[in-house]
Design a protein around this motif. Structure first.
Motif, PDB file in Angstrom:
ATOM      1  N   PHE A 241      29.398 112.015  35.998  1.00  0.00           N
ATOM      2  CA  PHE A 241      30.525 112.905  35.720  1.00  0.00           C
ATOM      3  C   PHE A 241      29.988 114.332  35.773  1.00  0.00           C
ATOM      4  CE2 PHE A 241      31.433 108.928  33.612  1.00  0.00           C
ATOM      5  CZ  PHE A 241      32.792 108.725  33.816  1.00  0.00           C
ATOM      6  N   ASN A 242      30.506 115.122  36.696  1.00  0.00           N
ATOM      7  CA  ASN A 242      29.997 116.481  36.872  1.00  0.00           C
ATOM      8  C   ASN A 242      31.097 117.338  37.469  1.00  0.00           C
ATOM      9  OD1 ASN A 242      28.682 118.669  38.666  1.00  0.00           O
ATOM     10  ND2 ASN A 242      27.002 118.051  37.332  1.00  0.00           N
ATOM     11  N   ASP A 243      31.390 118.454  36.822  1.00  0.00           N
ATOM     12  CA  ASP A 243      32.502 119.304  37.261  1.00  0.00           C
ATOM     13  C   ASP A 243      32.277 119.864  38.659  1.00  0.00           C
ATOM     14  OD1 ASP A 243      33.592 118.799  34.805  1.00  0.00           O
ATOM     15  OD2 ASP A 243      33.075 120.743  33.929  1.00  0.00           O
ATOM     16  N   THR A 244      31.031 120.191  38.994  1.00  0.00           N
ATOM     17  CA  THR A 244      30.748 120.758  40.316  1.00  0.00           C
ATOM     18  C   THR A 244      30.933 119.719  41.411  1.00  0.00           C
ATOM     19  OG1 THR A 244      29.189 122.367  39.393  1.00  0.00           O
ATOM     20  CG2 THR A 244      29.001 121.867  41.739  1.00  0.00           C
ATOM     21  N   PHE A 245      30.380 118.528  41.207  1.00  0.00           N
ATOM     22  CA  PHE A 245      30.465 117.502  42.243  1.00  0.00           C
ATOM     23  C   PHE A 245      31.909 117.083  42.506  1.00  0.00           C
ATOM     24  CE2 PHE A 245      26.053 116.011  40.625  1.00  0.00           C
ATOM     25  CZ  PHE A 245      25.471 117.107  41.232  1.00  0.00           C
ATOM     26  N   ARG A 246      32.765 117.204  41.497  1.00  0.00           N
ATOM     27  CA  ARG A 246      34.168 116.824  41.679  1.00  0.00           C
ATOM     28  C   ARG A 246      34.951 117.899  42.443  1.00  0.00           C
ATOM     29  NH1 ARG A 246      36.202 112.867  38.321  1.00  0.00           N
ATOM     30  NH2 ARG A 246      37.951 112.935  39.753  1.00  0.00           N
ATOM     31  N   GLN A 247      34.298 119.029  42.773  1.00  0.00           N
ATOM     32  CA  GLN A 247      34.967 120.110  43.499  1.00  0.00           C
ATOM     33  C   GLN A 247      34.409 120.312  44.904  1.00  0.00           C
ATOM     34  OE1 GLN A 247      35.431 123.841  41.122  1.00  0.00           O
ATOM     35  NE2 GLN A 247      34.432 122.692  39.492  1.00  0.00           N
ATOM     36  N   PRO A 432      24.079 129.265  47.037  1.00  0.00           N
ATOM     37  CA  PRO A 432      25.471 129.221  46.587  1.00  0.00           C
ATOM     38  C   PRO A 432      25.551 128.470  45.261  1.00  0.00           C
ATOM     39  CG  PRO A 432      25.290 128.585  48.905  1.00  0.00           C
ATOM     40  CD  PRO A 432      23.893 128.649  48.357  1.00  0.00           C
ATOM     41  N   TRP A 433      26.519 128.821  44.421  1.00  0.00           N
ATOM     42  CA  TRP A 433      26.589 128.247  43.073  1.00  0.00           C
ATOM     43  C   TRP A 433      26.714 126.729  43.081  1.00  0.00           C
ATOM     44  CZ3 TRP A 433      30.663 125.265  41.385  1.00  0.00           C
ATOM     45  CH2 TRP A 433      31.810 125.249  42.185  1.00  0.00           C
ATOM     46  N   ASP A 434      27.306 126.180  44.148  1.00  0.00           N
ATOM     47  CA  ASP A 434      27.623 124.755  44.132  1.00  0.00           C
ATOM     48  C   ASP A 434      26.542 123.882  44.754  1.00  0.00           C
ATOM     49  OD1 ASP A 434      28.154 125.874  46.610  1.00  0.00           O
ATOM     50  OD2 ASP A 434      29.810 124.530  47.061  1.00  0.00           O
TER      51      ASP A 434
END
Length: 597
Positions: A241-247, A432-434
């Motif tokens: 579960f990771n906010d970045t990977f889900r975007q 890059p941030w992601d």
């Protein structure tokens, strides 16, 4: 071993996720219930799609709050479960994840929980389904994998086993060695996630900050080795579960995820050599030094002036390409104008010297690193390369004494003379941030670099976060920096070492080099912090040199002006100083920000 991934790890729809997992090379997936509920395709259509893609549907999850409840509540559990099991039949799935109760448990009794799991197993067995019981780290009563296994053991049902999740075990600091006491056939599933070392409630930590293996602070190879010694032969599966990977892009994240799992399987296999079914990757030693750096632009003439002022020698133009080479000592800077229309100067590639280039190439391929392609003619040296997550191309050649063979492809240049410049000290790459987490994994798994502790530096436009990737002997250092978008290019530069930075700075100034200006306030503070002699501070100030000191030694350095998106740094390390002058970074960032306005 088979590989699997939970659909919750990825962005996109369930159909998009299945296509991405298959394209990356996964063997199977865990179906996260919210993904199926939101999907317009029927369970039969999802089953057929997975079959066409060559994916197995390994685990349906989650089923919550099934044990430790009153008999009245358990009747509702059975009702929910029967509907779930019927759905799983339509999907062609035979394993469901049941989490330890968080919301409705009122009975803290292992016998009661075991009895309820046994009855649930009876129902599941009629549908050809098995139950994998997992201890959530925040379970109301059951929050330890050892207690979850004790309950499964008491249930004593062929359709009831346990699921081990590395996050739930390691986040609570539980000793994973007791896993080896569980029979392998009763470990129905294994879920894997890494995580950074954070001080926060475990639920928020789990829901937002998990990472793929190799990116965090957990010792996952040892954890997996304990599981393998039980005889477990199910899939290695990721649940992150990771906010970045889900975007981020679904297909790219899936490849990133598979790379992490292959790295982990290899690391675990080396701890359990008796498990011949666990895949080992080609072993490749870490790089021993920098071979070259490449700066690309439509027009590199301004950089030629800058390099000349620093004392580098023009070694000529490539015989077939609009590319020139500049060198001093062991520093080689390639200026590339090929296919660069409209591009400002930027760091495009880094070349490394490695003990065995063919081994590095094989390992990179096994870790699904995307290859970089450039046209090479028959008389030119072929150099293997991959594209790093930030877009930088990374090349490698066999380490040799003296200059590499490809230098001979440059003609009509000047022979280099002594300059005092030694080698490339480090190369800062803006991220890059992601992609930072992906980049850390890429450089550790593919290139054998080691991630140092993360640091943060305050700049005029926000914090710059830095992860230094370094070879074990320190010969190669790649600081990976994430900066606010307005100043991201200010963290892309090449640092070269010298043995007399004061003398080199004086020579460069005589040749017209424009230094990055350092404010007078810095030198007043420097004098107060370190108690340097007035004449030393005056010399530093006269040349715009910066200074740092720690228990191991001293660090003196200066920066050039920025050309396009890149600048150079010259450093002198005295005694055993191994840092990068981090206390001076805010001064540098402020000066560069002022220069761009």
């Amino acid at each position: 071993m088979r590989t699997s991934i939970a659909t919750v790890c990825l962005s996109g729809t369930l159909v998009e996720k299945l296509h991405a997992c298959a394209a990356a090379g996964f063997d199977g997936v865990e179906v996260f219930e919210p993904d199926l509920v939101a999907c317009p395709s029927s369970p039969e259509e999802i089953r057929a799609l997975a079959d066409r893609l060559g994916l197995t549907l390994d685990l349906y999850q989650p089923m919550r709050d099934v044990e430790g409840v009153t008999e009245e509540q358990f009747a509702d559990v059975l009702r929910r479960a029967e509907a779930k099991f019927a759905l799983m039949q339509r999907l062609g799935m035979d394993l469901v994840l049941c989490c330890s109760n968080v919301g409705t448990a009122t009975i803290d009794d292992d016998e009661v929980s075991a009895s309820q799991l046994r009855r649930l197993g009876d129902l599941a067995q009629g549908y050809g389904v098995r139950i994998a019981f997992e201890a959530l780290a925040w379970g109301r009563y059951v929050d330890d994998y050892r207690r979850a296994w004790r309950i499964v053991e008491l249930a004593d049902h062929p359709a009831v086993g346990t699921c081990l999740d590395s996050f739930h075990v390691l986040s609570r600091g539980h000793d994973p060695s007791a896993i080896e006491q569980i029979p392998g056939e009763k470990i129905f599933f294994l879920q894997l996630a890494d995580a950074p070392a954070l001080s926060m409630d475990v639920l928020s930590w789990s829901r937002h900050h998990r990472l793929f293996p190799g990116e965090g602070s957990f010792d996952l190879p040892t954890f997996v080795s304990h599981v393998l010694r039980t005889g477990y032969d199910g899939p290695l599966s990721l649940e992150v579960f990771n906010d970045t990977f889900r975007q981020t892009d679904t297909r790219r994240t899936a490849v990133h995820a598979l790379r992490s799992l292959r790295w982990l399987e290899d690391a675990a296999a080396r701890l359990v050599p008796e498990r011949h079914d666990v895949r080992q990757l080609k072993e490749a030693a870490a790089p021993t030094g920098f071979d070259f750096v490449e700066i690309k632009a439509e027009d590199t003439s301004e950089l030629e002036v800058l390099l000349g002022q620093l004392g580098l020698t023009p070694r000529g133009r490539h015989r077939t390409k609009p590319v020139t080479l500049w060198s001093a000592g062991d520093v080689r800077v390639v200026l590339n104008e090929q296919h660069a229309r409209g591009e400002a100067p930027h760091l495009a590639a880094v070349g490394l010297q490695v003990p065995d280039a063919s081994a590095t190439s094989l390992r990179a391929a096994e870790l699904v690193a995307p290859p970089a392609h450039r046209r090479t003619y028959a008389t030119e040296q072929v150099i293997d390369a991959v594209v790093a997550p930030d877009g930088t191309e990374v090349y490698w050649v066999d380490a040799v004494a003296g200059e590499p063979a490809w230098v001979e492809e440059f003609e009509h240049g000047t022979a280099p003379g002594p300059t005092g410049i030694g080698r490339v000290d480090h190369v800062n790459l803006a991220q890059p941030w992601d992609v930072l987490d992906e980049a850390v994994l890429f450089h550790t798994s593919v290139l054998g670099l080691e991630a140092q502790a993360s640091t943060q530096v305050a700049g005029p436009n926000g914090l710059v976060r830095s992860h230094v990737m370094r070879s074990p002997d320190g010969a190669v250092s790649l600081p990976l920096n994430v900066a606010p978008p307005v100043q991201a290019h200010l963290d892309q530069h090449v640092a070269v070492s010298c043995d007399d930075v004061v003398g080199l700075a004086r020579s460069a100034r005589r040749r017209g080099l424009a230094f990055l200006p350092v404010p007078d306030n810095y030198y007043e503070d420097l004098s107060a912090r370190f108690g340097l002699a007035a004449e030393v501070v005056a010399e530093l100030q006269d040349l715009d040199l910066l200074y740092d000191r720690d228990d191991d030694g001293e660090f003196v350095h200066f920066y050039t002006r920025t050309v396009g998106q890149v600048f150079l740094e010259v450093v002198e390390r005295r005694a055993g100083y191994a840092g990068f002058g981090a206390p001076n970074a805010p001064v540098r960032l402020a000066a560069q920000s002022a220069a761009t306005h």
